[in-house]
Design a protein around this motif. Structure first.
Motif, PDB file in Angstrom:
ATOM      1  N   ARG A  37     127.050  56.333 -20.309  1.00  0.00           N
ATOM      2  CA  ARG A  37     127.567  54.461 -20.349  1.00  0.00           C
ATOM      3  C   ARG A  37     126.277  54.735 -22.201  1.00  0.00           C
ATOM      4  NH1 ARG A  37     126.298  55.384 -15.212  1.00  0.00           N
ATOM      5  NH2 ARG A  37     127.280  54.777 -13.587  1.00  0.00           N
ATOM      6  N   LEU A  38     126.740  53.208 -22.634  1.00  0.00           N
ATOM      7  CA  LEU A  38     126.423  53.203 -23.388  1.00  0.00           C
ATOM      8  C   LEU A  38     124.849  52.722 -23.138  1.00  0.00           C
ATOM      9  CD1 LEU A  38     125.634  51.810 -26.402  1.00  0.00           C
ATOM     10  CD2 LEU A  38     127.049  49.456 -25.786  1.00  0.00           C
ATOM     11  N   THR A  39     124.474  51.700 -21.658  1.00  0.00           N
ATOM     12  CA  THR A  39     123.030  52.085 -21.300  1.00  0.00           C
ATOM     13  C   THR A  39     122.320  52.627 -21.374  1.00  0.00           C
ATOM     14  OG1 THR A  39     123.761  51.277 -19.408  1.00  0.00           O
ATOM     15  CG2 THR A  39     123.582  50.075 -20.438  1.00  0.00           C
ATOM     16  N   ASP A  40     123.071  54.216 -21.313  1.00  0.00           N
ATOM     17  CA  ASP A  40     122.418  55.510 -20.975  1.00  0.00           C
ATOM     18  C   ASP A  40     121.351  55.983 -22.147  1.00  0.00           C
ATOM     19  OD1 ASP A  40     123.302  55.137 -18.740  1.00  0.00           O
ATOM     20  OD2 ASP A  40     125.229  56.574 -19.217  1.00  0.00           O
ATOM     21  N   TYR A  41     122.021  55.337 -22.996  1.00  0.00           N
ATOM     22  CA  TYR A  41     121.492  55.847 -24.723  1.00  0.00           C
ATOM     23  C   TYR A  41     120.692  55.517 -25.105  1.00  0.00           C
ATOM     24  CZ  TYR A  41     124.801  59.195 -23.695  1.00  0.00           C
ATOM     25  OH  TYR A  41     125.548  60.287 -22.766  1.00  0.00           O
ATOM     26  N   ARG A  42     119.940  54.236 -24.777  1.00  0.00           N
ATOM     27  CA  ARG A  42     119.009  52.719 -24.634  1.00  0.00           C
ATOM     28  C   ARG A  42     118.118  53.507 -25.935  1.00  0.00           C
ATOM     29  NH1 ARG A  42     121.079  47.859 -26.734  1.00  0.00           N
ATOM     30  NH2 ARG A  42     121.829  47.803 -24.835  1.00  0.00           N
ATOM     31  N   GLY A  43     117.358  52.985 -27.419  1.00  0.00           N
ATOM     32  CA  GLY A  43     116.400  53.286 -26.864  1.00  0.00           C
ATOM     33  C   GLY A  43     116.877  55.442 -27.961  1.00  0.00           C
ATOM     34  N   ARG A  44     117.847  55.719 -28.352  1.00  0.00           N
ATOM     35  CA  ARG A  44     118.006  56.544 -28.245  1.00  0.00           C
ATOM     36  C   ARG A  44     119.783  56.175 -29.950  1.00  0.00           C
ATOM     37  NH1 ARG A  44     119.897  60.882 -24.639  1.00  0.00           N
ATOM     38  NH2 ARG A  44     120.033  59.213 -23.481  1.00  0.00           N
ATOM     39  N   TRP A  45     119.281  56.990 -30.117  1.00  0.00           N
ATOM     40  CA  TRP A  45     120.811  57.135 -31.919  1.00  0.00           C
ATOM     41  C   TRP A  45     122.149  57.709 -30.656  1.00  0.00           C
ATOM     42  CZ3 TRP A  45     121.252  54.518 -36.215  1.00  0.00           C
ATOM     43  CH2 TRP A  45     120.434  53.232 -37.158  1.00  0.00           C
ATOM     44  N   LEU A  46     123.116  56.869 -31.459  1.00  0.00           N
ATOM     45  CA  LEU A  46     123.945  57.152 -30.756  1.00  0.00           C
ATOM     46  C   LEU A  46     125.271  57.483 -31.836  1.00  0.00           C
ATOM     47  CD1 LEU A  46     125.733  58.319 -28.130  1.00  0.00           C
ATOM     48  CD2 LEU A  46     125.744  56.257 -27.664  1.00  0.00           C
ATOM     49  N   ALA A  47     126.203  58.280 -32.041  1.00  0.00           N
ATOM     50  CA  ALA A  47     127.857  58.018 -31.888  1.00  0.00           C
ATOM     51  C   ALA A  47     128.515  58.413 -31.099  1.00  0.00           C
ATOM     52  CB  ALA A  47     127.341  59.609 -33.376  1.00  0.00           C
ATOM     53  N   LEU A  48     129.983  57.941 -31.555  1.00  0.00           N
ATOM     54  CA  LEU A  48     130.633  57.645 -30.346  1.00  0.00           C
ATOM     55  C   LEU A  48     132.128  58.354 -31.695  1.00  0.00           C
ATOM     56  CD1 LEU A  48     131.436  54.629 -28.613  1.00  0.00           C
ATOM     57  CD2 LEU A  48     130.696  57.352 -28.250  1.00  0.00           C
ATOM     58  N   TYR A  49     132.527  59.573 -31.994  1.00  0.00           N
ATOM     59  CA  TYR A  49     133.405  60.195 -33.263  1.00  0.00           C
ATOM     60  C   TYR A  49     134.881  60.063 -31.678  1.00  0.00           C
ATOM     61  CZ  TYR A  49     134.735  64.624 -31.654  1.00  0.00           C
ATOM     62  OH  TYR A  49     135.091  65.937 -31.438  1.00  0.00           O
ATOM     63  N   PHE A  50     136.051  59.024 -32.520  1.00  0.00           N
ATOM     64  CA  PHE A  50     137.054  58.806 -31.704  1.00  0.00           C
ATOM     65  C   PHE A  50     138.014  59.603 -32.613  1.00  0.00           C
ATOM     66  CE2 PHE A  50     135.148  55.079 -30.870  1.00  0.00           C
ATOM     67  CZ  PHE A  50     135.716  54.715 -29.917  1.00  0.00           C
TER      68      PHE A  50
END
Length: 154
Positions: free
Chosen positions: A21-34
């Motif tokens: 979930r997006l909320t799992d990554y709060r506090g960290r950088w995240l990249a979604l690559y489609f």
């Protein structure tokens, strides 16, 4: 998608059945690559670039999640064949693709949705859950380097 806006929420399983979930990554950088499709030439180059850069990306605090329309079996086979060490999300109903603009717009979006072929885009999300950058045409051969260049100094 505009830099500074809140990233759309998502809730999906990966090829191993792990929920993300997006909320799992709060506090960290995240990249979604489609990407358009598992185990095709351009998608393989892009995934292998991310695989090869995984340690450097993780050292800079970035988690990368791949997203395409294929299911768990296709994702697992793709990851296994190329030793991909990051999650590939299953986008049931193309919900994530729609929220992040990976189908495009207008009539082409309908066709992409029907075919289950995403545009190749990447979305960098900051630790506060906001869109930091959208890469409209990722370089498949050096995508990890592109992502690293967008991160703040560590």
């Amino acid at each position: 998608m505009t830099p500074g806006q809140a990233a759309p929420d998502f809730d999906a399983l990966d090829q191993h059945g792990t929920r993300h979930r997006l909320t799992d990554y709060r506090g960290r950088w995240l990249a979604l690559y489609f990407y358009p499709r598992d185990d095709t030439p351009g998608c393989t180059k892009q995934a292998c670039s991310i695989r090869d850069g995984h340690a450097a990306l993780a050292a800079r605090g970035l988690t990368v999640l791949g997203v395409s329309a294929q299911g768990a079996a296709a994702h697992a086979a793709f990851a296994g064949k190329f030793g991909l060490d990051f999650p590939l999300l299953i986008d049931d109903g193309l919900l994530i693709a729609r929220r992040y603009g990976a189908l495009g717009s207008g009539p082409i979006a309908l066709l992409r949705g029907w075919l289950g072929l995403y545009r190749r885009i990447s979305v960098l999300i900051d630790p506060e859950g906001r869109i930091a950058r959208v890469i409209e045409r990722p370089d498949v051969s050096r995508h990890a380097d592109e992502l690293l260049a967008l991160l703040p100094p560590h």
